[in-house]
Motif scaffolding. Sequence first.
Motif, PDB file in Angstrom:
ATOM      1  N   VAL A   1       0.846  -1.204   0.000  1.00 32.17           N
ATOM      2  CA  VAL A   1       0.000   0.000   0.000  1.00 32.17           C
ATOM      3  C   VAL A   1       0.875   1.246   0.000  1.00 32.17           C
ATOM      4  O   VAL A   1       0.667   2.181  -0.783  1.00 32.17           O
ATOM      5  N   GLU A   2       1.853   1.271   0.881  1.00 28.00           N
ATOM      6  CA  GLU A   2       2.702   2.451   1.032  1.00 28.00           C
ATOM      7  C   GLU A   2       3.543   2.727  -0.204  1.00 28.00           C
ATOM      8  O   GLU A   2       3.839   3.882  -0.517  1.00 28.00           O
ATOM      9  N   ALA A   3       3.934   1.690  -0.932  1.00 27.34           N
ATOM     10  CA  ALA A   3       4.774   1.873  -2.115  1.00 27.34           C
ATOM     11  C   ALA A   3       4.070   2.710  -3.176  1.00 27.34           C
ATOM     12  O   ALA A   3       4.716   3.447  -3.920  1.00 27.34           O
ATOM     13  N   GLY A   4       2.739   2.581  -3.281  1.00 30.66           N
ATOM     14  CA  GLY A   4       1.983   3.382  -4.230  1.00 30.66           C
ATOM     15  C   GLY A   4       1.953   2.864  -5.655  1.00 30.66           C
ATOM     16  O   GLY A   4       1.245   3.410  -6.491  1.00 30.66           O
ATOM     17  N   SER A   5       2.689   1.799  -5.966  1.00 34.23           N
ATOM     18  CA  SER A   5       2.707   1.266  -7.336  1.00 34.23           C
ATOM     19  C   SER A   5       2.016  -0.086  -7.446  1.00 34.23           C
ATOM     20  O   SER A   5       2.123  -0.758  -8.467  1.00 34.23           O
ATOM     21  N   PHE A   6       1.296  -0.460  -6.379  1.00 37.12           N
ATOM     22  CA  PHE A   6       0.594  -1.745  -6.351  1.00 37.12           C
ATOM     23  C   PHE A   6      -0.893  -1.563  -6.044  1.00 37.12           C
ATOM     24  O   PHE A   6      -1.503  -2.404  -5.404  1.00 37.12           O
ATOM     25  N   ASN A   7      -1.483  -0.466  -6.498  1.00 36.99           N
ATOM     26  CA  ASN A   7      -2.888  -0.186  -6.185  1.00 36.99           C
ATOM     27  C   ASN A   7      -3.825  -1.272  -6.700  1.00 36.99           C
ATOM     28  O   ASN A   7      -4.761  -1.672  -6.014  1.00 36.99           O
ATOM     29  N   THR A   8      -3.586  -1.756  -7.908  1.00 38.00           N
ATOM     30  CA  THR A   8      -4.440  -2.803  -8.480  1.00 38.00           C
ATOM     31  C   THR A   8      -4.267  -4.106  -7.709  1.00 38.00           C
ATOM     32  O   THR A   8      -5.251  -4.784  -7.404  1.00 38.00           O
ATOM     33  N   LEU A   9      -3.039  -4.445  -7.374  1.00 39.05           N
ATOM     34  CA  LEU A   9      -2.777  -5.659  -6.597  1.00 39.05           C
ATOM     35  C   LEU A   9      -3.478  -5.579  -5.243  1.00 39.05           C
ATOM     36  O   LEU A   9      -4.129  -6.536  -4.821  1.00 39.05           O
ATOM     37  N   VAL A  10      -3.385  -4.454  -4.578  1.00 33.35           N
ATOM     38  CA  VAL A  10      -4.022  -4.287  -3.270  1.00 33.35           C
ATOM     39  C   VAL A  10      -5.534  -4.404  -3.400  1.00 33.35           C
ATOM     40  O   VAL A  10      -6.189  -5.085  -2.595  1.00 33.35           O
ATOM     41  N   ALA A  11      -6.115  -3.782  -4.429  1.00 34.33           N
ATOM     42  CA  ALA A  11      -7.567  -3.891  -4.654  1.00 34.33           C
ATOM     43  C   ALA A  11      -7.966  -5.343  -4.904  1.00 34.33           C
ATOM     44  O   ALA A  11      -8.997  -5.808  -4.403  1.00 34.33           O
ATOM     45  N   ALA A  12      -7.146  -6.068  -5.658  1.00 31.90           N
ATOM     46  CA  ALA A  12      -7.432  -7.478  -5.943  1.00 31.90           C
ATOM     47  C   ALA A  12      -7.336  -8.320  -4.675  1.00 31.90           C
ATOM     48  O   ALA A  12      -8.181  -9.191  -4.434  1.00 31.90           O
ATOM     49  N   VAL A  13      -6.324  -8.064  -3.851  1.00 35.48           N
ATOM     50  CA  VAL A  13      -6.162  -8.796  -2.593  1.00 35.48           C
ATOM     51  C   VAL A  13      -7.373  -8.547  -1.691  1.00 35.48           C
ATOM     52  O   VAL A  13      -7.892  -9.473  -1.065  1.00 35.48           O
ATOM     53  N   GLN A  14      -7.860  -7.310  -1.669  1.00 34.37           N
ATOM     54  CA  GLN A  14      -9.056  -6.987  -0.876  1.00 34.37           C
ATOM     55  C   GLN A  14     -10.280  -7.716  -1.422  1.00 34.37           C
ATOM     56  O   GLN A  14     -11.034  -8.326  -0.666  1.00 34.37           O
ATOM     57  N   ALA A  15     -10.484  -7.660  -2.749  1.00 30.65           N
ATOM     58  CA  ALA A  15     -11.641  -8.311  -3.370  1.00 30.65           C
ATOM     59  C   ALA A  15     -11.614  -9.821  -3.170  1.00 30.65           C
ATOM     60  O   ALA A  15     -12.665 -10.460  -3.062  1.00 30.65           O
ATOM     61  N   ALA A  16     -10.425 -10.395  -3.114  1.00 33.63           N
ATOM     62  CA  ALA A  16     -10.282 -11.844  -2.942  1.00 33.63           C
ATOM     63  C   ALA A  16     -10.395 -12.276  -1.478  1.00 33.63           C
ATOM     64  O   ALA A  16     -10.416 -13.468  -1.187  1.00 33.63           O
ATOM     65  N   GLY A  17     -10.420 -11.309  -0.568  1.00 31.45           N
ATOM     66  CA  GLY A  17     -10.502 -11.650   0.845  1.00 31.45           C
ATOM     67  C   GLY A  17      -9.192 -12.192   1.395  1.00 31.45           C
ATOM     68  O   GLY A  17      -9.190 -12.967   2.356  1.00 31.45           O
ATOM     69  N   LEU A  18      -8.074 -11.777   0.825  1.00 31.46           N
ATOM     70  CA  LEU A  18      -6.770 -12.300   1.230  1.00 31.46           C
ATOM     71  C   LEU A  18      -5.964 -11.334   2.099  1.00 31.46           C
ATOM     72  O   LEU A  18      -4.811 -11.627   2.435  1.00 31.46           O
ATOM     73  N   VAL A  19      -6.556 -10.198   2.478  1.00 42.50           N
ATOM     74  CA  VAL A  19      -5.806  -9.208   3.251  1.00 42.50           C
ATOM     75  C   VAL A  19      -5.303  -9.800   4.560  1.00 42.50           C
ATOM     76  O   VAL A  19      -4.114  -9.703   4.888  1.00 42.50           O
ATOM     77  N   GLU A  20      -6.189 -10.425   5.322  1.00 37.91           N
ATOM     78  CA  GLU A  20      -5.786 -10.960   6.623  1.00 37.91           C
ATOM     79  C   GLU A  20      -4.737 -12.064   6.476  1.00 37.91           C
ATOM     80  O   GLU A  20      -3.822 -12.170   7.287  1.00 37.91           O
ATOM     81  N   THR A  21      -4.855 -12.864   5.429  1.00 39.32           N
ATOM     82  CA  THR A  21      -3.862 -13.910   5.180  1.00 39.32           C
ATOM     83  C   THR A  21      -2.487 -13.296   4.952  1.00 39.32           C
ATOM     84  O   THR A  21      -1.500 -13.715   5.555  1.00 39.32           O
ATOM     85  N   LEU A  22      -2.418 -12.275   4.081  1.00 40.79           N
ATOM     86  CA  LEU A  22      -1.127 -11.661   3.763  1.00 40.79           C
ATOM     87  C   LEU A  22      -0.637 -10.700   4.843  1.00 40.79           C
ATOM     88  O   LEU A  22       0.480 -10.208   4.767  1.00 40.79           O
ATOM     89  N   LYS A  23      -1.477 -10.437   5.830  1.00 40.36           N
ATOM     90  CA  LYS A  23      -1.040  -9.693   7.003  1.00 40.36           C
ATOM     91  C   LYS A  23      -0.668 -10.670   8.126  1.00 40.36           C
ATOM     92  O   LYS A  23      -0.204 -10.261   9.175  1.00 40.36           O
ATOM     93  N   GLY A  24      -0.869 -11.958   7.864  1.00 42.69           N
ATOM     94  CA  GLY A  24      -0.605 -12.998   8.851  1.00 42.69           C
ATOM     95  C   GLY A  24       0.880 -13.223   9.071  1.00 42.69           C
ATOM     96  O   GLY A  24       1.742 -12.576   8.470  1.00 42.69           O
TER      97      GLY A  24
END
Length: 161
Positions: free
Chosen positions: A34-57
């Motif tokens: 998120v902070e890098a600013g060049s992965f906005n689409t990837l972050v949106a996809a991770v959110q839509a896929a429900g993988l945020v908590e997994t990748l914050k694990g």
Amino acid sequence: MLKKLLVICLATFATLAFAHNHKAGEKDIVDTAVEAGSFNTLVAAVQAAGLVETLKGEGPFTVFAPTDEAFAKLPAGTVESLLMPENKDQLVAILTYHVVPGAVKAADVVGLSSAKTVQGQSVKIKTYGGAVMIDEAKVVATDIMATNGIIHVIDTVILPE
């Protein structure tokens, strides 16, 4: 020798690209992206896929992270289609194909010919023309450290079979 030089060059580029944003390894993979600013689409996809908590694990995870430009290379409408709730399973499969269990640094990646992904299939790894390739994607920055793993930046979205 060439592989070591390539690793050093890519690691230097990654350090310069991200050092001004934060100290390496102080944030998890998601917050680093998120902070890098060049992965906005990837972050949106991770959110839509429900993988945020997994990748914050706890991890550790190694993520081959496509940039926004990498997602823009996909055919028109592909990203929008994948982000729809009815395509969540396909999105999860694509995203987890970009993740390898464990923390694999660039120096280790160049010594591999493949790596099994969280999705279940293996990505092909090769050095070609002085560049490290993950399937058909070129690694453009390496060893971006997060508290729960490592990010290697790629220039193309890789797709499972």
